[in-house]
Write a protein that holds these residues in place. Structure first.
Motif, PDB file in Angstrom:
ATOM      1  N   THR A  99     -52.376  14.634 -99.886  1.00  0.00           N
ATOM      2  CA  THR A  99     -51.286  13.675-100.081  1.00  0.00           C
ATOM      3  C   THR A  99     -50.323  13.786 -98.906  1.00  0.00           C
ATOM      4  O   THR A  99     -50.489  14.643 -98.038  1.00  0.00           O
ATOM      5  CB  THR A  99     -50.493  13.968-101.380  1.00  0.00           C
ATOM      6  OG1 THR A  99     -49.797  15.214-101.218  1.00  0.00           O
ATOM      7  CG2 THR A  99     -51.406  14.049-102.601  1.00  0.00           C
ATOM      8  N   LEU A 108     -48.564  10.564-107.736  1.00  0.00           N
ATOM      9  CA  LEU A 108     -49.979  10.324-108.038  1.00  0.00           C
ATOM     10  C   LEU A 108     -50.275  10.718-109.483  1.00  0.00           C
ATOM     11  O   LEU A 108     -50.887   9.958-110.243  1.00  0.00           O
ATOM     12  CB  LEU A 108     -50.842  11.125-107.059  1.00  0.00           C
ATOM     13  CG  LEU A 108     -52.358  10.869-107.003  1.00  0.00           C
ATOM     14  CD1 LEU A 108     -52.939  11.536-105.754  1.00  0.00           C
ATOM     15  CD2 LEU A 108     -53.122  11.326-108.220  1.00  0.00           C
ATOM     16  N   SER A 112     -51.218   7.898-112.170  1.00  0.00           N
ATOM     17  CA  SER A 112     -52.615   7.890-112.601  1.00  0.00           C
ATOM     18  C   SER A 112     -52.765   8.563-113.974  1.00  0.00           C
ATOM     19  O   SER A 112     -53.067   7.903-114.969  1.00  0.00           O
ATOM     20  CB  SER A 112     -53.494   8.599-111.569  1.00  0.00           C
ATOM     21  OG  SER A 112     -54.800   8.748-112.083  1.00  0.00           O
ATOM     22  N   PRO A 256     -57.967   5.402-110.666  1.00  0.00           N
ATOM     23  CA  PRO A 256     -57.393   5.311-109.324  1.00  0.00           C
ATOM     24  C   PRO A 256     -55.909   4.998-109.396  1.00  0.00           C
ATOM     25  O   PRO A 256     -55.415   4.456-110.385  1.00  0.00           O
ATOM     26  CB  PRO A 256     -58.122   4.137-108.690  1.00  0.00           C
ATOM     27  CG  PRO A 256     -59.300   3.882-109.541  1.00  0.00           C
ATOM     28  CD  PRO A 256     -58.996   4.397-110.902  1.00  0.00           C
ATOM     29  N   TRP A 257     -55.225   5.332-108.312  1.00  0.00           N
ATOM     30  CA  TRP A 257     -53.793   5.052-108.212  1.00  0.00           C
ATOM     31  C   TRP A 257     -53.601   3.990-107.137  1.00  0.00           C
ATOM     32  O   TRP A 257     -53.313   2.846-107.440  1.00  0.00           O
ATOM     33  CB  TRP A 257     -53.087   6.368-107.867  1.00  0.00           C
ATOM     34  CG  TRP A 257     -51.636   6.237-107.554  1.00  0.00           C
ATOM     35  CD1 TRP A 257     -50.728   5.492-108.244  1.00  0.00           C
ATOM     36  CD2 TRP A 257     -50.928   6.867-106.496  1.00  0.00           C
ATOM     37  NE1 TRP A 257     -49.477   5.638-107.675  1.00  0.00           N
ATOM     38  CE2 TRP A 257     -49.575   6.472-106.607  1.00  0.00           C
ATOM     39  CE3 TRP A 257     -51.290   7.736-105.476  1.00  0.00           C
ATOM     40  CZ2 TRP A 257     -48.591   6.905-105.706  1.00  0.00           C
ATOM     41  CZ3 TRP A 257     -50.313   8.173-104.605  1.00  0.00           C
ATOM     42  CH2 TRP A 257     -48.979   7.766-104.725  1.00  0.00           C
ATOM     43  N   VAL A 277     -64.206  11.978-107.271  1.00  0.00           N
ATOM     44  CA  VAL A 277     -63.048  12.739-106.826  1.00  0.00           C
ATOM     45  C   VAL A 277     -63.516  13.713-105.748  1.00  0.00           C
ATOM     46  O   VAL A 277     -64.668  14.151-105.785  1.00  0.00           O
ATOM     47  CB  VAL A 277     -62.388  13.493-108.005  1.00  0.00           C
ATOM     48  CG1 VAL A 277     -61.915  12.488-109.017  1.00  0.00           C
ATOM     49  CG2 VAL A 277     -63.311  14.511-108.619  1.00  0.00           C
ATOM     50  N   PHE A 281     -58.839   9.311-104.840  1.00  0.00           N
ATOM     51  CA  PHE A 281     -57.375   9.354-104.728  1.00  0.00           C
ATOM     52  C   PHE A 281     -56.889   9.408-103.283  1.00  0.00           C
ATOM     53  O   PHE A 281     -55.728   9.693-103.030  1.00  0.00           O
ATOM     54  CB  PHE A 281     -56.841  10.555-105.523  1.00  0.00           C
ATOM     55  CG  PHE A 281     -57.179  10.445-106.981  1.00  0.00           C
ATOM     56  CD1 PHE A 281     -56.491   9.554-107.787  1.00  0.00           C
ATOM     57  CD2 PHE A 281     -58.225  11.170-107.526  1.00  0.00           C
ATOM     58  CE1 PHE A 281     -56.823   9.410-109.123  1.00  0.00           C
ATOM     59  CE2 PHE A 281     -58.567  11.036-108.861  1.00  0.00           C
ATOM     60  CZ  PHE A 281     -57.869  10.148-109.667  1.00  0.00           C
TER      61      PHE A 281
END
Ligand SMILES: *Cc1c(COP(=O)(O)O)cnc(C)c1O
Length: 419
Positions: A99, A108, A112, A256-257, A277, A281
């Motif tokens: 991130t 996030l 999410s 998902p975000w 994953v 993300f």
């Protein structure tokens, strides 16, 4: 340079203060005394060189290219993920999502996991010492889902009221979001205990590790937390980097975000399917050079040893605490039994901002204000504090300079009064 070479280069560069070029300069004719590490840490040469080397030799986009450079960049990026996995002792590298930092990682999880798992009347427990980054995303999520925020109060020493925590936990608790170490007070929270109690009522736990990872070894499996977040820039790494650790099964179940490239499997106008994953993300081109830099920062602190860093900082913290307690009219804010790296205080008759400005003329960098933790200031009935925050390169002489600067400010303000 290959990823393993980058990391072994880091391991060779273990010379503490000399390793940080920025600290070699003087400020206003004085030795620079940098005590604002809670805001961001300085970067060792190896981190700067790693980013530079990436752009000199390895730059390409990741995961998509068939060509040699793209493969190299991808290897470096994924080696960075493995480096973070080891650093946090996560069970598998798929549990690490890159991130921009702590703030993005918490958002996030809120957007999410929160949107998928929170409903009206569900409860989220925060503490009275959270950074705004670990308050506002949950407020936004509460507004959207009808979930309710509950706050664990803190005592006069700046410790969590664990009895109150126990009484807040219940069948409606879905999440506990808590700082590992408070940025305003330095309190180290009993995270393993907090997690065990939350799990007993079926709640998940997010730990904000922004102020912890640079100061002590962190083991997410030992803590047994569900989410752990941190920023690279407070760990001697580049700005705009950080990570979310999330337990594999939880992360796999999360929707998902952000949407975009790199996070999909197939896209059509009717429907898209998503990548596994952690790629699900990591939409868009990430900070690849930053990840290389962060990995080298982690290799650097690992080579020094987190235990040695912690022992050194604890010694400077103890020295600093004693020195500040001898200053007339000074009150420490945050006197928890377990503390890390933070000396927050107020002075009779001198506003924290004025103190900060006077210290600056002496080449001493501290922070003054609410430290993005306004509820803490409200709790203690003060507008803000002056905060000296430590890193591995700080020494007792930095504390001596700070205390001399405080005395100078008191002379200027005609202070030294006792309250
Ligand atoms: C700095 C900090 C954050 C926010 O980190 P960013 O790097 O600004 O995203 C969150 N929590 C704590 C405890 C912090 O110290």
């Amino acid at each position: 340079m290959s990823a393993p070479e980058i990391f072994s280069l880091a391991a060779e560069r273990v010379q503490q203060a000399q390793d940080f070029p920025i600290l070699q300069q003087s400020v206003r004719g004085k030795r620079l005394v940098y005590l604002d590490n809670g805001a961001t840490t300085q970067k060792p040469s190896v981190v700067i060189e790693t980013e530079r080397n990436f752009y000199l030799n390895d730059n390409a986009n990741i995961h998509r290219g068939v060509h040699w450079l793209s493969q190299r960049a991808t290897d470096i990026y994924e080696a960075g993920r493995e480096q973070i996995r080891g650093f946090l002792n996560a069970a598998r590298s798929e549990e690490i999502v890159f991130t921009r930092g702590t703030t993005e990682a918490i958002n996030l999880v809120a957007y999410s996991w929160g949107r998928a798992n929170l409903a009206s009347g569900d409860e989220i427990i925060l503490s009275g010492m959270e950074h705004h980054s670990n308050i506002v995303p949950w407020q936004l999520m509460a507004e959207q889902t009808g979930a309710v925020l509950k706050v664990v109060p803190i005592n006069d020493r700046g410790e969590l009221d664990m009895d109150a925590y126990r009484s807040l936990l219940g069948s409606k608790t879905r999440l506990v979001a808590i700082a590992h170490v408070s940025n305003a007070l330095g309190t180290v929270n009993p995270v393993a205990d907090i997690v065990a109690q939350a799990h007993a009522v079926g709640a998940k736990v997010l730990v904000d590790g922004a102020q912890a990872v640079a100061h002590q070894a962190v083991d997410v499996q030992a803590l047994d937390c569900d989410f752990y977040v941190f920023s690279g820039h407070k760990l001697y790494g580049p700005t705009g980097t950080g990570a979310l650790y999330a337990r594999y099964e939880l992360l796999r179940a999360m929707p998902p975000w952000q949407g975009g490239g790199d996070m999909i499997r197939t896209v059509s106008f009717e429907r898209s399917t998503y990548a596994d994953v952690p790629q699900r993300f990591e939409a868009g081109t990430p900070n690849i050079a930053g990840v290389a830099g962060l990995a080298s920062a982690i290799a650097y602190v690992q080579a020094l040893g987190m235990g040695r860093i912690a022992a050194h900082e604890q010694a400077v913290l103890a020295y600093g605490t004693q020195a500040l307690l001898r200053v007339p009219g000074l009150r420490l804010i945050g006197t928890a039994a377990h503390k890390a790296a933070i000396l927050s205080f107020v002075l009779d008759g001198i506003h924290p901002h004025d103190l900060g400005t006077i210290l600056d003329t002496e080449g001493i960098a501290i922070r003054a204000g609410h430290h993005c933790a306004m509820p803490v200031m409200t709790r203690f009935g003060i507008p803000g504090t002056a905060r000296a925050s430590l890193a591995l390169y700080n020494t007792e002489s930095d504390i001596d300079a700070l205390v001399a600067g405080i005395h100078k400010a008191q002379d200027m303000f005609g202070g030294k009064k006792r309250s």
